[in-house]
Design an enzyme around this catalytic site. Structure first.
Site, mmCIF file in Angstrom:
data_model
loop_
_atom_site.group_PDB
_atom_site.id
_atom_site.type_symbol
_atom_site.label_atom_id
_atom_site.label_comp_id
_atom_site.label_asym_id
_atom_site.label_seq_id
_atom_site.Cartn_x
_atom_site.Cartn_y
_atom_site.Cartn_z
ATOM 1 N N GLU A 41 29.455 3.566 -31.131
ATOM 2 C CA GLU A 41 29.575 4.301 -32.387
ATOM 3 C C GLU A 41 28.466 5.353 -32.453
ATOM 4 O O GLU A 41 27.363 5.155 -31.923
ATOM 5 C CB GLU A 41 29.431 3.308 -33.551
ATOM 6 C CG GLU A 41 29.568 3.912 -34.936
ATOM 7 C CD GLU A 41 29.391 2.859 -36.031
ATOM 8 O OE1 GLU A 41 29.921 3.074 -37.132
ATOM 9 O OE2 GLU A 41 28.733 1.825 -35.776
ATOM 10 N N LYS A 111 37.459 5.014 -38.971
ATOM 11 C CA LYS A 111 36.907 3.703 -39.325
ATOM 12 C C LYS A 111 37.385 3.261 -40.707
ATOM 13 O O LYS A 111 37.271 4.000 -41.692
ATOM 14 C CB LYS A 111 35.381 3.766 -39.296
ATOM 15 C CG LYS A 111 34.672 2.435 -39.498
ATOM 16 C CD LYS A 111 33.168 2.622 -39.346
ATOM 17 C CE LYS A 111 32.422 1.292 -39.476
ATOM 18 N NZ LYS A 111 30.952 1.488 -39.335
ATOM 19 N N CYS A 153 32.598 -1.071 -35.151
ATOM 20 C CA CYS A 153 31.435 -1.762 -35.708
ATOM 21 C C CYS A 153 31.766 -2.767 -36.823
ATOM 22 O O CYS A 153 32.267 -3.853 -36.552
ATOM 23 C CB CYS A 153 30.412 -0.733 -36.180
ATOM 24 S SG CYS A 153 28.733 -1.391 -36.374
#
Length: 273
Positions: A41, A111, A153
């Site tokens: 990321e 995301k 993440c």
């Protein structure tokens, strides 16, 4: 057997420096016969809100994406760029980009879950939603080694997403990340292994590591986990390239021996509604 690579980084604010490192590691990976590479990321820039917004690019347009496309094409591999800022009409997203060996962007994933939490570290409070707009779609990519499910993440804490990726056909799930040192030490490995066990997918987890120029500390410990939940290979906190071989037939065997999706009464109950 398919050979994959994971690039563990300590990215900083200098985009060109970060891209040079990615290019160098991809060249090393290609020389070892790697077909797919994953970066962490915030791989292209690890900075702050203003920098992300100043350097955000429109999807498919801009020097950062052009450089990444060239890296994938030059090395004839699939490059999964963990995330970079992408500008949309609604705001800036933190987005995974997947480039084919021909240099084409074949998939992108915004995301879904924003890291808005308090952590007992030097930074203290994280409010990712102040910088990025959350995505709203689940995404898989058809790559040269199989169907890859995309996550970033904090997504790893939401098993519903991973189950949806499995149902969408994922054989491999990537988890590019910048886990904090505190949360990483406590939860990184156990969360990743749980997601692999639940989905019966290979999980390729690629983390930022060390102390960044902005002062933030990330956990590293990138790893490859097999569909039985065993750690296949891993790094500690060093930067560099991890190369591993994965066998997709192992996933097929695990799923055949323990057919979780067929046994799920919750899933079947939803279908009857």
């Amino acid at each position: 057997m398919e050979r994959i690579g994971i690039i563990q980084m300590t990215s900083g604010p200098d985009i060109d420096e970060n891209l040079d490192f990615i290019a160098q590691q991809c060249e090393l990976a290609a020389k070892q016969g790697v077909k797919l590479v994953v970066t962490p990321e915030n791989a292209t820039q690890f900075a702050h809100r203003n920098a992300y917004h100043e350097n955000a690019e429109r999807l498919g347009d801009g020097p950062i994406q052009q450089r990444l496309s060239g890296i994938a094409k030059q090395n004839q591999l699939t490059l999964v760029l963990g995330s970079m800022p992408i500008r949309t009409e609604q705001g800036v997203t933190t987005t995974t980009l997947v480039f084919s060996p021909q240099g084409e962007c074949i998939a992108h994933y915004d995301k879904l879950h924003m890291f808005d939490v308090d952590v007992a570290d030097g930074h203290g409070s994280y409010r990712e939603s102040d910088t990025f707009k959350a995505g709203n779609q689940i995404v898989t990519a058809e790559t040269n080694i199989g169907t890859v499910g995309l996550s970033i993440c904090y997504d790893v804490r939401f098993p519903e997403l991973f189950k949806a990726l499995r149902l969408a056909g994922a054989q491999i799930i990537v988890v590019p990340a910048a886990f904090t040192a505190v949360t990483g030490k406590a939860h990184w490995e156990v969360l990743l292994r749980a997601r692999a066990i639940e989905t019966q997918c290979w999980v390729l987890a690629c983390g930022q590591t060390g102390t960044h120029p902005c002062g933030r500390q990330t956990w590293g410990h990138s790893m490859v986990i097999d569909p039985w939940g065993c750690i296949h290979q891993q790094l500690d906190d060093q930067v560099g390239l991890l190369v591993a071989e994965i066998d997709l037939s192992h996933s097929q065997q695990v799923r055949q021996n323990m057919p979780l999706t067929q046994h799920s009464r919750f899933q079947n109950a939803l279908k009857r509604k």
